[in-house]
Design a protein around this motif. Structure first.
Motif, PDB file in Angstrom:
ATOM      1  N   SER A  11      46.277  35.546  39.008  1.00  0.00           N
ATOM      2  CA  SER A  11      47.226  36.973  38.643  1.00  0.00           C
ATOM      3  C   SER A  11      48.490  36.457  37.579  1.00  0.00           C
ATOM      4  O   SER A  11      49.430  36.074  37.687  1.00  0.00           O
ATOM      5  CB  SER A  11      47.440  37.496  39.366  1.00  0.00           C
ATOM      6  N   ARG A  12      48.408  37.446  36.296  1.00  0.00           N
ATOM      7  CA  ARG A  12      49.617  36.878  36.181  1.00  0.00           C
ATOM      8  C   ARG A  12      51.134  37.953  36.442  1.00  0.00           C
ATOM      9  O   ARG A  12      52.189  37.498  36.789  1.00  0.00           O
ATOM     10  CB  ARG A  12      49.867  37.345  34.409  1.00  0.00           C
ATOM     11  N   ASP A  13      50.223  39.214  36.622  1.00  0.00           N
ATOM     12  CA  ASP A  13      52.331  39.973  36.899  1.00  0.00           C
ATOM     13  C   ASP A  13      51.943  40.486  38.738  1.00  0.00           C
ATOM     14  O   ASP A  13      52.701  41.502  38.096  1.00  0.00           O
ATOM     15  CB  ASP A  13      51.594  41.247  35.539  1.00  0.00           C
ATOM     16  N   GLY A  14      50.631  39.747  38.867  1.00  0.00           N
ATOM     17  CA  GLY A  14      50.608  40.496  40.424  1.00  0.00           C
ATOM     18  C   GLY A  14      49.942  41.522  41.220  1.00  0.00           C
ATOM     19  O   GLY A  14      49.472  41.224  42.213  1.00  0.00           O
ATOM     20  N   ASN A  15      49.843  42.012  39.965  1.00  0.00           N
ATOM     21  CA  ASN A  15      48.980  43.002  41.201  1.00  0.00           C
ATOM     22  C   ASN A  15      47.128  42.205  41.442  1.00  0.00           C
ATOM     23  O   ASN A  15      46.754  42.893  42.371  1.00  0.00           O
ATOM     24  CB  ASN A  15      47.799  44.201  39.157  1.00  0.00           C
ATOM     25  N   THR A  16      46.120  41.302  40.366  1.00  0.00           N
ATOM     26  CA  THR A  16      45.481  40.930  41.462  1.00  0.00           C
ATOM     27  C   THR A  16      46.240  39.867  42.515  1.00  0.00           C
ATOM     28  O   THR A  16      44.540  39.771  43.283  1.00  0.00           O
ATOM     29  CB  THR A  16      44.493  39.669  39.867  1.00  0.00           C
ATOM     30  N   THR A  83      42.027  42.293  33.989  1.00  0.00           N
ATOM     31  CA  THR A  83      40.587  42.329  32.549  1.00  0.00           C
ATOM     32  C   THR A  83      41.663  41.426  31.840  1.00  0.00           C
ATOM     33  O   THR A  83      42.943  42.955  31.019  1.00  0.00           O
ATOM     34  CB  THR A  83      40.098  43.961  33.024  1.00  0.00           C
ATOM     35  N   ARG A  84      40.854  40.870  30.734  1.00  0.00           N
ATOM     36  CA  ARG A  84      41.426  40.732  29.431  1.00  0.00           C
ATOM     37  C   ARG A  84      40.443  41.301  28.007  1.00  0.00           C
ATOM     38  O   ARG A  84      39.378  39.917  28.461  1.00  0.00           O
ATOM     39  CB  ARG A  84      41.418  39.492  29.854  1.00  0.00           C
ATOM     40  N   PHE A  85      40.256  41.959  27.565  1.00  0.00           N
ATOM     41  CA  PHE A  85      39.762  42.301  26.589  1.00  0.00           C
ATOM     42  C   PHE A  85      38.180  42.500  27.209  1.00  0.00           C
ATOM     43  O   PHE A  85      37.524  42.012  26.303  1.00  0.00           O
ATOM     44  CB  PHE A  85      39.907  41.460  25.141  1.00  0.00           C
ATOM     45  N   GLY A  86      38.320  43.421  28.278  1.00  0.00           N
ATOM     46  CA  GLY A  86      37.085  43.320  28.811  1.00  0.00           C
ATOM     47  C   GLY A  86      36.298  42.325  29.531  1.00  0.00           C
ATOM     48  O   GLY A  86      34.749  41.950  29.997  1.00  0.00           O
ATOM     49  N   SER A 118      41.594  43.518  37.821  1.00  0.00           N
ATOM     50  CA  SER A 118      42.604  44.744  37.795  1.00  0.00           C
ATOM     51  C   SER A 118      42.757  45.341  35.995  1.00  0.00           C
ATOM     52  O   SER A 118      42.743  44.570  35.566  1.00  0.00           O
ATOM     53  CB  SER A 118      44.012  44.431  38.297  1.00  0.00           C
ATOM     54  N   THR A 119      42.759  46.285  36.054  1.00  0.00           N
ATOM     55  CA  THR A 119      43.075  46.855  34.326  1.00  0.00           C
ATOM     56  C   THR A 119      44.587  47.388  34.183  1.00  0.00           C
ATOM     57  O   THR A 119      44.784  48.166  35.180  1.00  0.00           O
ATOM     58  CB  THR A 119      42.496  47.454  34.159  1.00  0.00           C
ATOM     59  N   SER A 120      44.744  47.801  32.942  1.00  0.00           N
ATOM     60  CA  SER A 120      46.426  48.639  32.808  1.00  0.00           C
ATOM     61  C   SER A 120      45.767  50.038  32.881  1.00  0.00           C
ATOM     62  O   SER A 120      46.105  51.214  33.175  1.00  0.00           O
ATOM     63  CB  SER A 120      46.599  48.053  31.639  1.00  0.00           C
ATOM     64  N   THR A 121      44.107  49.839  32.184  1.00  0.00           N
ATOM     65  CA  THR A 121      43.796  51.467  31.923  1.00  0.00           C
ATOM     66  C   THR A 121      42.585  51.788  32.531  1.00  0.00           C
ATOM     67  O   THR A 121      41.713  50.848  33.473  1.00  0.00           O
ATOM     68  CB  THR A 121      43.862  51.857  30.433  1.00  0.00           C
ATOM     69  N   GLY A 124      39.529  50.732  30.451  1.00  0.00           N
ATOM     70  CA  GLY A 124      39.115  49.559  30.173  1.00  0.00           C
ATOM     71  C   GLY A 124      39.019  48.123  30.121  1.00  0.00           C
ATOM     72  O   GLY A 124      39.543  46.875  29.924  1.00  0.00           O
ATOM     73  N   SER A 170      46.480  49.578  37.466  1.00  0.00           N
ATOM     74  CA  SER A 170      47.851  49.081  37.701  1.00  0.00           C
ATOM     75  C   SER A 170      48.949  50.350  36.769  1.00  0.00           C
ATOM     76  O   SER A 170      49.408  49.585  36.589  1.00  0.00           O
ATOM     77  CB  SER A 170      48.654  47.645  37.216  1.00  0.00           C
TER      78      SER A 170
HETATM   79  C1  LIG Z   1      45.406  40.131  26.837  1.00  0.00           C
HETATM   80  C2  LIG Z   1      45.984  40.652  27.567  1.00  0.00           C
HETATM   81  C3  LIG Z   1      43.805  41.251  27.466  1.00  0.00           C
HETATM   82  C4  LIG Z   1      44.140  42.788  28.558  1.00  0.00           C
HETATM   83  N1  LIG Z   1      43.136  43.563  28.272  1.00  0.00           N
HETATM   84  C5  LIG Z   1      43.116  44.663  29.047  1.00  0.00           C
HETATM   85  C6  LIG Z   1      41.242  45.598  28.569  1.00  0.00           C
HETATM   86  O1  LIG Z   1      41.267  44.958  28.313  1.00  0.00           O
HETATM   87  N2  LIG Z   1      41.722  46.265  29.422  1.00  0.00           N
HETATM   88  C7  LIG Z   1      42.678  46.820  30.307  1.00  0.00           C
HETATM   89  O2  LIG Z   1      42.442  47.712  31.035  1.00  0.00           O
HETATM   90  N3  LIG Z   1      43.994  45.899  30.560  1.00  0.00           N
HETATM   91  C8  LIG Z   1      43.608  45.350  29.964  1.00  0.00           C
HETATM   92  N4  LIG Z   1      45.339  43.912  30.075  1.00  0.00           N
HETATM   93  C9  LIG Z   1      46.236  44.559  31.479  1.00  0.00           C
HETATM   94  C10 LIG Z   1      45.961  44.039  32.296  1.00  0.00           C
HETATM   95  O3  LIG Z   1      44.405  43.865  32.814  1.00  0.00           O
HETATM   96  C11 LIG Z   1      46.154  44.613  33.780  1.00  0.00           C
HETATM   97  O4  LIG Z   1      48.433  44.172  32.708  1.00  0.00           O
HETATM   98  C12 LIG Z   1      46.522  43.962  35.097  1.00  0.00           C
HETATM   99  O5  LIG Z   1      46.704  45.077  36.267  1.00  0.00           O
HETATM  100  C13 LIG Z   1      46.977  42.581  34.969  1.00  0.00           C
HETATM  101  O6  LIG Z   1      46.673  41.882  36.284  1.00  0.00           O
HETATM  102  P1  LIG Z   1      47.832  41.621  36.759  1.00  0.00           P
HETATM  103  O7  LIG Z   1      48.558  41.865  37.320  1.00  0.00           O
HETATM  104  O8  LIG Z   1      46.876  40.731  38.301  1.00  0.00           O
HETATM  105  O9  LIG Z   1      48.276  40.196  36.299  1.00  0.00           O
HETATM  106  C14 LIG Z   1      45.504  42.784  29.452  1.00  0.00           C
HETATM  107  C15 LIG Z   1      46.417  42.529  29.415  1.00  0.00           C
HETATM  108  C16 LIG Z   1      46.344  40.973  29.055  1.00  0.00           C
HETATM  109  C17 LIG Z   1      48.020  40.166  28.602  1.00  0.00           C
END
Ligand SMILES: Cc1cc2nc3c(=O)[nH]c(=O)nc-3n(C[C@H](O)[C@H](O)[C@H](O)COP(=O)(O)O)c2cc1C
Length: 208
Positions: A11-16, A83-86, A118-121, A124, A170
């Protein structure tokens, strides 16, 4: 016999990480089971000299780095990644790419496993990411558990939560808190893997 369930996440930002904590707390409610919370180091394309061995602590993450004996000794495994680029995040994939000795010895074979993301969208790539995490676990011979629709939250959630594993949306600022349904499904996943692990290691259960 102890029943340790490793919850391994990046986890980078804490959600996971918050999802991992929720899952770990649920595992601890199952009699005889203990949650072992572990994370992985960052990987970098720039600094080739970073170490990837040993156990360290980090201020913002309440988990030690995974080491392979954690997995050897575990009765089950739950893996989570943003999720990183799916796809799953590179640090987690990097760790799995070091586990061929466990694969060769069959150390994880027949143990239950599950995944979360965890995803942002909303659309996504949660499901594709969950599947990418299942692939190494299947190669290791693990028995993958998802979430059944007998969990009411799965039918009613308007954010994260899938039959393939727990998930969380997230938001674009990565700051949206987990909904009650998302939390409930994280807990359900933790309890499910713990319960399955107990059943699989019971002396009365026939070997798979
Ligand atoms: C390099 C990168 C790629 C990402 N790719 C996606 C993606 O494909 N789909 C999506 O919805 N969010 C994507 N995100 C957003 C993260 O998945 C999202 O912010 C997640 O909740 C972060 O989890 P964390 O708080 O545990 O780090 C991406 C973020 C980064 C930095």
């Amino acid at each position: 016999m102890s029943c340790d369930i490793v919850v391994l996440y990046y986890s980078r930002d804490g959600n996971t990480r918050r999802m991992a904590n929720q899952i770990a707390r649920a595992i601890s409610t199952i009699d005889g089971c203990e949650a072992i919370l572990r994370t992985v180091p960052e990987v970098t394309c720039v600094d080739e000299k970073r170490s990837h061995t040993g156990d360290h602590t980090q201020n913002d993450i309440q988990a030690r780095y995974i080491n392979k004996s954690d997995l050897r000794n575990a009765s089950g495994l739950i893996v989570g990644s943003p999720t990183r680029f799916g796809n799953m995040a590179a640090p987690l994939k990097y760790f799995f790419d070091t586990t061929s000795d466990l694969w060769l010895s069959g150390a994880l074979c027949d143990k239950p496993a599950a995944v979360f993301t965890s995803t942002s969208t909303m659309h996504g790539g949660q499901e594709s990411t969950l599947f990418t995490m299942m692939l190494p676990l299947l190669h290791h011979g693990m028995v993958i558990a998802g979430l059944p629709y007998s969990e009411p939250s799965l039918g009613q959630t308007t954010s994260g939560g899938t039959p393939y594993g727990a998930s969380h949306v997230s938001g674009t600022d990565a700051k949206t808190a987990m909904t009650q349904d998302e939390k409930t499904l994280c807990s359900a996943l933790g309890r499910r893997v713990a319960t399955l692990a107990l059943k699989l290691q019971s002396p009365t259960t026939e070997k798979l």
